[in-house]
Design an enzyme around this catalytic site. Structure first.
Site, short mmCIF file in Angstrom:
data_model
loop_
_atom_site.label_atom_id
_atom_site.label_comp_id
_atom_site.label_asym_id
_atom_site.label_seq_id
_atom_site.Cartn_x
_atom_site.Cartn_y
_atom_site.Cartn_z
CD GLU A 77 -10.20 -2.30 -8.48
OE1 GLU A 77 -9.16 -2.12 -7.83
OE2 GLU A 77 -11.33 -2.00 -8.04
CG ASP A 87 -5.61 -7.56 -7.83
OD1 ASP A 87 -4.63 -7.85 -7.11
OD2 ASP A 87 -6.41 -6.67 -7.53
CD GLU A 112 -14.72 -5.71 -1.84
OE1 GLU A 112 -13.62 -5.75 -1.26
OE2 GLU A 112 -14.87 -5.21 -2.97
CD GLU A 152 -3.04 -0.94 0.12
OE1 GLU A 152 -3.06 0.11 -0.55
OE2 GLU A 152 -3.85 -1.86 -0.07
#
Length: 625
Positions: A376, A262, A355, A122
């Site tokens: 996304e 991902d 989710e 992050e």
């Protein structure tokens, strides 16, 4: 071959899911017209400032905004996270005043010498990426946003931050720990388990920093992490979700394109495009081919066991929604269109994407009902519109705006949705809402109107990081190695002439050597480093990777490589077409797409391919403490 009834039933369910959702939500509104696209673009701009001003007035300099209570909270490191994440969006919107004041404040007030344990992943994508992107904009006349008084303060901060994260890479595999203390390094009790995305999504930011600072250590550790993950893939060329960074053993063997994996796929392709490093392309080729073979149940994607490809999780999770955009970037547009249609049908059903959506029960997955303002699906919509100019993607953008405005808007910003079925709000706003969600929405509608922005009409082509930060393909970044890929690293230890040996030969022979020395410094434009004597074309451009069948991690250096057949064909559609304007006033010209496809090689070519065995080495600790 005997058919499996459960497998056939699952395929039928997938087909029914797709057909049912799409038919249930047909086209109910008129297609977005040019005037409406302009209005929507301006509305999205207003959305950004509603959230940004809410943060600056109520939360700054804390990390993130609590938009319901109009307060702030520290969530990552306590260093004005949302402001850093928003910098290049301010520049993209042309807000010179806010961009300038924000850059100057950060350069003067921010420091990382703090006793905070932070996520390497992050911190890299949000803070390091935000600092680098803003630095590249603020220091360059060509962007139109150069700050005269700016003196590389953000770059200095970026380098300091990254050096503080380097201790995380001190592992036997080269895969970093998930967290690191910015003052004291890795705690002795720190978990040795990290995600594939966490270890494999660092190459863009670390690579750019290496090119800007002329210090290769950052790029090296990030690339070694990717190699460490890929070397431990299964025989099916699949990677799992979580791995032990010391032993290299997979602790969760679920393979997929969503949660925990991902952006590993994303950065393979983007690192190749940004840096021209073919090694990333080769890995992407093999990884993508395997994903399409084992994970793709058209138009959906599932999670499977990485060793057997047995389905373990028939769920669409919202992080998968980046995939159609990545496919557009790779030139594989047709499956991207079908998958986007399926994913968007889930948004249409609930007003947001949960989710998790169970493909077998056609319902929200238990415990995965939230929508934390993820970008996304909007990102993929932007890329598909850019590639096709199909107005259906503008219609989708209008739906995104409506859902966010009527379901997520709060007094001081935009709220998490804790339950997509009840549209229940939560008092939190992630920084990526300003870095990505509204950015891609604004770009979508601006592209439909006039594309007068830094990305689509600026001096450079840009790659978006996984946090949506703008990384330009400038000569300093993309041509630092003349698009070479550490070819010297593929040579045997005695086949590459070191710099001193070359200098001695030049001195004795009084002639310039034909073999450039292999070394690790960067300002070498024009020189191809590390060329192995006698290296064939197939060896340079037919690289493949293989682990031994028996993966003894302690003895991997002793294993014999396994030759595999793999070749790469690049097809670049560079034919320029004059823009054509349709009767609605939209430009119908689509973007040239770089198509990356696999090809079969002849037996002769296959025998010449260079097989690499990435393994643990004694010099894996590349940084100096």
């Amino acid at each position: 071959m005997e058919s499996n009834p459960r497998w056939l039933l699952f395929l039928i369910l997938i087909s029914l899911t797709f057909a049912g959702l799409v038919l249930h939500h047909g086209v109910l509104a008129e297609t977005v017209k040019p005037n409406e696209a302009k209005q929507l673009r301006d509305e999205v701009r207003g959305m950004f400032y509603h959230a940004f001003d809410g943060y600056m007035n109520n939360a700054f300099p804390l990390d993130e905004l609590r938009p319901l209570s109009c307060q702030g909270e520290d969530t990552l490191g306590g260093y004005a996270l949302t402001l850093i994440d928003s910098l290049d969006t301010l520049a993209l919107l042309g807000d010179r005043e806010s961009f300038t004041s924000s850059v100057l404040w950060i350069g003067k007030n921010l420091q990382f010498n703090i006793n905070k344990t932070v996520s390497v992943f992050e911190t890299t994508i949000r803070v390091l990426g935000g600092l680098l992107s803003a630095h590249l904009i603020a220091s360059d006349y060509a962007t139109g946003m150069r700050i005269p008084s700016y003196n590389n303060e953000l770059l200095v901060l970026a380098e300091d931050l990254t050096r503080r994260m380097l201790p995380a890479f001190d592992t036997p595999t080269g895969i970093p720990f998930g967290s690191v203390n910015l003052m004291y390094g890795v705690d002795k009790h720190e978990s040795k388990i990290t995600s594939t995305a966490g270890g494999g999504t660092l190459s863009l930011e670390f690579g750019v920093l290496s090119r800007l600072t002329n210090d290769p250590v950052f790029e090296q550790v990030a690339k070694n992490a990717v190699r460490g993950l890929w070397a431990r893939r299964s025989n099916l060329d699949l990677v799992g979700a979580h791995i032990n960074v010391f032993t290299g053993e997979w602790t969760q063997k679920d393979a997929g394109i969503g949660t925990s994996i991902d952006s590993f796929y994303e950065y393979l392709l983007k690192a190749y495009i940004l840096f021209g490093d073919e090694e990333y392309l080769y890995i992407f080729q093999e990884a993508y081919r395997s994903a399409m073979q084992h994970l793709h149940k058209d138009p959906w994607y599932v999670e499977v066991n990485m060793d057997s490809a047995a389905i373990v999780w028939p769920v669409f999770n919202s992080l998968q929604a980046f995939w159609p955009g990545l496919q557009v970037l790779a030139g594989d547009v047709d499956p991207a269109i079908r998958t986007h249609t399926a994913f968007f049908s889930v948004w249409k059903r609930y007003g947001f994407t949960p989710e998790g959506f169970n493909l077998a029960t056609l319902s929200v997955q238990y415990g995965q009902k939230s929508y934390p303002l993820r970008p996304e699906l909007i990102e993929s919509t932007y890329w598909l519109y850019k590639a096709t100019r199909d107005p259906r993607y503008l219609d989708a953008g209008r739906d995104f705006v409506a859902s966010l405005q009527y379901g997520a808007k709060c007094p001081c910003g935009y709220c998490h949705i804790t339950d997509v079925e009840l549209h229940k709000q939560e008092d939190h706003m992630e920084s990526f809402f300003l870095a990505e969600t509204v950015k891609y929405l604004w770009l979508l509608f601006d592209l439909a109107v006039d594309s007068d922005n830094l990305v689509d009409n600026g001096p450079y082509k840009y790659i978006f990081s996984t946090e949506g930060h703008l990384l330009p393909l400038t000569p300093q970044i993309s041509l630092a190695r003349e698009h070479c890929s550490y070819l010297g690293g593929y040579c045997s230890s005695n086949s590459t002439k070191r710099e001193q040996e070359v200098l001695e030969e030049e001195s004795s022979n009084d002639a310039r050597s034909n073999i450039y020395p292999y070394h690790e410094s960067f300002p070498v434009t024009g020189l191809i480093k590390g060329i192995c004597p006698g290296l064939t074309h197939a060896q340079k451009y037919g690289l493949s990777y293989a682990l031994p069948e028996k993966t003894d991690r302690e003895d991997v250096n002793q294993a014999k490589p396994v030759t595999t057949s793999s070749s790469v064909v690049l097809i670049s559609n560079t034919v320029e077409k004059k823009p054509q304007v349709d009767e609605e006033g939209f430009s119908s010209q689509s973007e040239p797409i770089m198509t990356i496809s696999g090809g079969s090689s002849s037996n002769d070519q296959t025998s010449q391919e260079l097989t690499l065995l990435e393994s643990e080495t004694d010099d894996r600790r590349l940084y100096s403490s």
